[in-house]
Scaffold this motif. Structure first.
Motif, PDB file in Angstrom:
ATOM      1  N   SER A 210       0.849  -1.195   0.000  1.00  0.00           N
ATOM      2  CA  SER A 210       0.000   0.000   0.000  1.00  0.00           C
ATOM      3  C   SER A 210       0.887   1.249   0.000  1.00  0.00           C
ATOM      4  O   SER A 210       1.783   1.372   0.842  1.00  0.00           O
ATOM      5  N   PRO A 211       0.680   2.165  -0.961  1.00  0.00           N
ATOM      6  CA  PRO A 211      -0.311   2.088  -2.032  1.00  0.00           C
ATOM      7  C   PRO A 211       0.133   1.132  -3.140  1.00  0.00           C
ATOM      8  O   PRO A 211       1.338   0.965  -3.364  1.00  0.00           O
ATOM      9  N   PRO A 212      -0.809   0.489  -3.818  1.00  0.00           N
ATOM     10  CA  PRO A 212      -0.448  -0.431  -4.898  1.00  0.00           C
ATOM     11  C   PRO A 212       0.099   0.323  -6.101  1.00  0.00           C
ATOM     12  O   PRO A 212      -0.183   1.506  -6.297  1.00  0.00           O
ATOM     13  N   ASP A 213       0.858  -0.381  -6.900  1.00  0.00           N
ATOM     14  CA  ASP A 213       1.444   0.195  -8.101  1.00  0.00           C
ATOM     15  C   ASP A 213       0.424   0.151  -9.234  1.00  0.00           C
ATOM     16  O   ASP A 213       0.042  -0.927  -9.693  1.00  0.00           O
ATOM     17  N   LEU A 214      -0.049   1.310  -9.678  1.00  0.00           N
ATOM     18  CA  LEU A 214      -1.022   1.401 -10.761  1.00  0.00           C
ATOM     19  C   LEU A 214      -0.381   1.860 -12.064  1.00  0.00           C
ATOM     20  O   LEU A 214      -1.077   2.299 -12.985  1.00  0.00           O
ATOM     21  N   SER A 215       0.957   1.726 -12.148  1.00  0.00           N
ATOM     22  CA  SER A 215       1.632   2.200 -13.348  1.00  0.00           C
ATOM     23  C   SER A 215       1.245   1.390 -14.583  1.00  0.00           C
ATOM     24  O   SER A 215       1.397   1.869 -15.714  1.00  0.00           O
ATOM     25  N   GLY A 216       0.743   0.162 -14.379  1.00  0.00           N
ATOM     26  CA  GLY A 216       0.269  -0.624 -15.518  1.00  0.00           C
ATOM     27  C   GLY A 216      -0.859   0.063 -16.262  1.00  0.00           C
ATOM     28  O   GLY A 216      -1.027  -0.138 -17.471  1.00  0.00           O
ATOM     29  N   MET A 217      -1.625   0.880 -15.553  1.00  0.00           N
ATOM     30  CA  MET A 217      -2.683   1.653 -16.209  1.00  0.00           C
ATOM     31  C   MET A 217      -2.071   2.686 -17.155  1.00  0.00           C
ATOM     32  O   MET A 217      -2.547   2.865 -18.277  1.00  0.00           O
ATOM     33  N   ASP A 218      -1.035   3.354 -16.693  1.00  0.00           N
ATOM     34  CA  ASP A 218      -0.354   4.328 -17.564  1.00  0.00           C
ATOM     35  C   ASP A 218       0.172   3.651 -18.820  1.00  0.00           C
ATOM     36  O   ASP A 218       0.052   4.185 -19.931  1.00  0.00           O
ATOM     37  N   ASP A 219       0.734   2.457 -18.645  1.00  0.00           N
ATOM     38  CA  ASP A 219       1.267   1.719 -19.783  1.00  0.00           C
ATOM     39  C   ASP A 219       0.158   1.368 -20.769  1.00  0.00           C
ATOM     40  O   ASP A 219       0.316   1.523 -21.988  1.00  0.00           O
TER      41      ASP A 219
END
Length: 378
Positions: A210-219
């Motif tokens: 926490s916080p989770p990594d949401l960088s996959g959304m950016d990708d």
């Protein structure tokens, strides 16, 4: 449930989910739906209803409409599977429902890779047989989801199966827009041969961070911009916890008391606007209780709500306002309930009459609502 799923008795916000998207959005919001609960102890999870029960089905459609949802992505595993049997009961009932914008409530079929276990022959033959069935049973339905006049069919994991020729599949069904699961590998969902587009899914990790990594959304959104002629189907989710999904192993996306859900929309709004519309958004998921993603019973914001009274003034103190849409003051007079709405940041509410009051902290879309204890004003 201990994987972060709220009780079915939770009171859930009915604020329109479109309000979390950028102003002027025309996005169709869909819920990913697993229609295979049978009212019993299904694979270790008893949800106390059957997806084939018309009473439940009608309540389901009414509920998603009340939250601003526009359609359903049906996780479908073949014509001999319970998912088909249950959806055949639901299909005629969906025709009775319209969205808050006045359009038809729509549905689309998501071909789940598990369908390969329910057909015989090569993988290519299995997929073509499944497509023949849904083409004759679903795709011509007036409530079926379309894009540029063509029916949209999802692909959940089939691209990981061997022996599939998507060029040949597309040639056999040129009327279909195939939208593939995006796994960010080569080729990604957008780059599969003859791809109609790609959809984003939750990306869990082995550690509960926490916080989770949401960088996959950016990708995903970056690659979506590189394929402007294809369908981009974004995803939003509250978290992930596979405690009840033995086939997954332990994987997580921390819910952060509702912040992960809200951050999903923040990511979308960084890439899309009224001049550059996102066509579809899939909410992950409506009812996957195994993997801790269900939105049916709401998103837990871990809120506490304290109130106090001084004279004719009620003081309100929620533990946080970041997940709240507004506050409501409820009272019961002359044999009827009435309520007044206040901004979420309100701290004091004056009242003119003695009586019993309640403050309701209304969450942002899909987030749980919290009701105060009775407040007595003398």
């Amino acid at each position: 449930m201990s994987n972060g799923t709220l009780s079915g008795a939770t009171n859930v916000s009915k604020v329109n989910v479109h309000s979390l998207l950028y102003p002027g959005n025309t996005t169709k919001v869909l819920v990913h739906y697993l229609p295979w609960f049978d009212g019993g102890n299904d694979t270790g999870v008893n949800v106390n209803y059957s997806n084939a029960n018309p009473t439940y089905i009608n309540a389901f459609f009414a509920d998603i409409v009340s939250r601003g949802v526009d359609g359903v992505m049906v996780d479908w595993q073949g014509q001999t599977d319970i998912s088909d049997k249950d959806w055949l009961v639901s299909q005629p009932l969906i025709h009775n429902y319209t969205t808050l914008s006045g359009d038809k409530l729509t549905f689309a079929i998501m071909l789940d890779a598990n369908l390969l276990n329910n057909y015989s022959g090569s993988n290519q033959t299995k997929v073509l047989s499944a497509l023949s069935y849904i083409n004759s049973h679903y795709l011509s339905d007036p409530s079926y989801l379309t894009y540029n006049g063509k029916p949209v069919v999802g692909d959940f994991g089939l691209t990981a199966a061997s022996g599939l020729d998507w060029t040949a599949i597309q040639a056999a069904y040129p009327n279909i827009q195939f939208v593939h699961l995006d796994n960010a590998t080569s080729p990604d969902g957008f780059s599969i041969a003859k791809s109609g587009g790609s959809f984003l899914w939750v990306n869990p990790t082995s550690q509960d961070v926490s916080p989770p990594d949401l960088s996959g959304m950016d990708d995903f959104f970056t690659r979506a911009n590189q394929h402007p002629t294809e369908i981009a189907m974004a995803g939003a989710y509250k978290g992930f916890n596979s405690q009840y999904a033995s086939w997954d192993g332990q994987e997580y996306v921390d819910q952060q008391c509702g912040q992960t859900w809200l951050n999903s929309f923040t990511k979308i709004n960084q890439y899309y606007n009224s001049a550059k519309q996102l066509p579809f958004l899939q909410l992950v998921t409506w009812d996957d209780y195994y993997e801790g993603t269900p939105l049916e019973t709401g998103v837990d914001n871990c809120l506490t709500l304290n109130t106090s009274v001084s004279g004719r003034t009620i003081s309100v103190s929620p533990s946080s306002t970041s997940t709240l849409d507004h506050l409501e003051l409820w009272s019961f007079n002359n044999s009827a309930w009435s309520q007044v709405t206040y901004p979420a940041t309100t701290t004091t509410i004056p009242v003119t009459a003695a009586g019993t009051y309640y403050v309701k902290a209304v969450g942002k879309p899909f987030i749980k609502n919290t009701l105060s204890s009775a407040i007595t004003v003398n």
